[in-house]
Design a protein around this motif. Sequence first.
Motif, short mmCIF file in Angstrom:
data_model
loop_
_atom_site.label_atom_id
_atom_site.label_comp_id
_atom_site.label_asym_id
_atom_site.label_seq_id
_atom_site.Cartn_x
_atom_site.Cartn_y
_atom_site.Cartn_z
N THR A 105 6.45 55.69 11.73
CA THR A 105 5.55 55.35 10.62
C THR A 105 6.34 54.61 9.55
O THR A 105 7.57 54.66 9.50
N ALA B 148 -0.99 49.92 9.62
CA ALA B 148 -0.30 50.59 10.72
C ALA B 148 -0.53 49.86 12.04
O ALA B 148 0.33 49.88 12.93
N GLN B 149 -1.65 49.19 12.16
CA GLN B 149 -1.97 48.42 13.37
C GLN B 149 -2.41 47.02 12.95
O GLN B 149 -3.60 46.76 12.78
N SER C 227 -3.56 43.18 12.89
CA SER C 227 -4.45 42.44 13.78
C SER C 227 -3.67 41.36 14.52
O SER C 227 -2.56 40.99 14.14
N MET D 214 5.72 46.48 12.85
CA MET D 214 4.66 47.44 13.19
C MET D 214 3.95 47.06 14.48
O MET D 214 3.52 47.94 15.24
N ASP D 215 3.83 45.78 14.74
CA ASP D 215 3.22 45.36 16.01
C ASP D 215 4.09 45.78 17.18
O ASP D 215 3.59 46.21 18.23
N TRP D 216 5.41 45.68 17.00
CA TRP D 216 6.35 46.14 18.04
C TRP D 216 6.24 47.64 18.25
O TRP D 216 6.23 48.13 19.39
N ILE D 217 6.12 48.37 17.16
CA ILE D 217 5.97 49.83 17.25
C ILE D 217 4.69 50.19 18.00
O ILE D 217 4.67 51.07 18.88
N ASN D 218 3.61 49.50 17.69
CA ASN D 218 2.33 49.79 18.35
C ASN D 218 2.36 49.47 19.83
O ASN D 218 1.56 50.01 20.62
N ALA D 219 3.27 48.58 20.22
CA ALA D 219 3.41 48.25 21.64
C ALA D 219 4.30 49.25 22.37
O ALA D 219 4.59 49.08 23.57
N GLY D 220 4.75 50.28 21.64
CA GLY D 220 5.60 51.29 22.25
C GLY D 220 7.07 51.07 21.99
O GLY D 220 7.92 51.71 22.62
#
Length: 561
Positions: free
Chosen positions: A156, A182-183, A185, A396-402
């Motif tokens: 986070t 957090a996510q 677009s 954050m986009d990298w984080i959301n991709a795992g």
Amino acid sequence: MSITADPTPDTSNGDHSVPADRPAIQIGGEAETIRVLTAALGQGALPDVYVCGGQLVHLSRVSGKAAGAAEHAHQAASGALPVQADPLTASSLAWLLAHHAYVYRDKFNKQTDQWEQVEASPTKAALSAVLSTRYWPDVRPLTGVVTSPVLRPDGTLLQTAGYDTPTGLYYAPNTAMPHIPAQPSTQEVTDAREFVLGTLLRDFPFVAPADKANHIGLLVAPILRPYLGCLTPFGLISATTQSSGKTLLAEIPGYLYGRKHLVWRKGDDSELEKSITSALHSTAPVMLWDNLAEGTEVNSAVLAKLLTGPQWDARMLGSNGAGFEAANDRLWLATGNNIRLGGDMATRTALVRLDPNDPHPDQRDQTGFGIPHLDDWLKKPANRVTVLRHLLILVMDWINAGAPRSGHTMRQFTSWADAAGGFLAHHSIDGFLDNLEEMREADDENTEWTAFLAQWHELHGDQRLRSKVLCHSAEPQLIGDQLVDRWEGTFLTDDRDRILSPKSIGKLLTGHVGRWHGRHVLRSTLDKHANSLVFWVETSPEQAQPDHDHTSAADDQTALM
């Protein structure tokens, strides 16, 4: 004796009004005062007091010659941190108690024949005794001060100003940051990537994709550090000539996160240690040695040890006294023209090269640049917010991709290399750490040993030699009417360019046994009959490379672009 929220001092003999928001601390004798003050600090009686490395610190602001808006503008433009953590002393603790608490003691008034509560200040001895302990289990730990959002270990984003309990960080933004989703677009991610690559870094004359990728990996390192909990390598930005943009490239992370300029003194590890120790008293996340002298060889045991150690100890060179300890949680950068590397620095460095290929790079017309006069543009807080926002969206986009990893390894910096490589690959930024071969070429020591072992094998094959015989072979030989150096200038010499003695060469060879230089490796064993070590060179066919003309060995030591 006790700590209360609402003291009721006796006002019969004067005005003893107490601000309602101040906790009351009743003190008495010296020993009891020490116990009461220790308990009060543990219960949070004083604001902005934390524990860092066993020492109580206070977050404070520093005033300068400027004032008000002018001071804030100067601070924001310089990238300075708005607050700093100062170790508590007896004097500073007395100041905090006087301003943020009501400290009192009971005193008998002979005139009224009654006990009264009288405001008091603890003795210096009592205050020093309180601060002497390094165990503060109830005081909030402070791991650092940051001016920009950073990634927590759970992935986070820390973006609320103030103290953050999960990380122990204090977020003190220089200017207001917009909320980072957090996510993000798809459009936000596309815009962010286009800004970083197509606008912010577009006009820098990177030699190869690796140089741009390495810089971006270093640029996001302060954001990723709390998430990864790892060290980052030395960032070297080396250019072929002046006005290539190397200082500006290094100043980008400096402006974003806060930086401190350091002075590089060639060949003086004692002064370098003092400089590093002084720098670590600052809370600046970025440390920069700017514009090293052209052709400088970065070869320092102190710097090498700093980069690979999570903790800095100022006594590492044998100094006496209590010393100074600090966490090595900074990004260390240096810039210069045609900078060389020595010792073990090549394996501790992420290289960024610039080459404008222009005889007058300072005269380039900036009207077509992505951001004309980027140095002035970055001084405006709103523009730095723009850069940070785009970087954070990409993170954050990298984080959301795992948070995919790349598999890169790099000495003690593998966690950073693996994550940064995965971040860059996720955003289709190629070339990360692909200039490792250039790093090896920039390593003067490795270049020297590569030429030395290659010529040794050329002259002696795998014959086992004592150091005395090896040194004898380095002496010029008379062939016809001319003295000929069969080693063609590749034999190891001292600082005065003299052939080393058998004893000196023996010690030096022992330190390189088993270490590969190019496609050659030095081996050694004990000759029991002579009771001495013998050495020989082996070549690995798997690592075979085109043979070099050893008469031009010096040409292999080309300067970094």
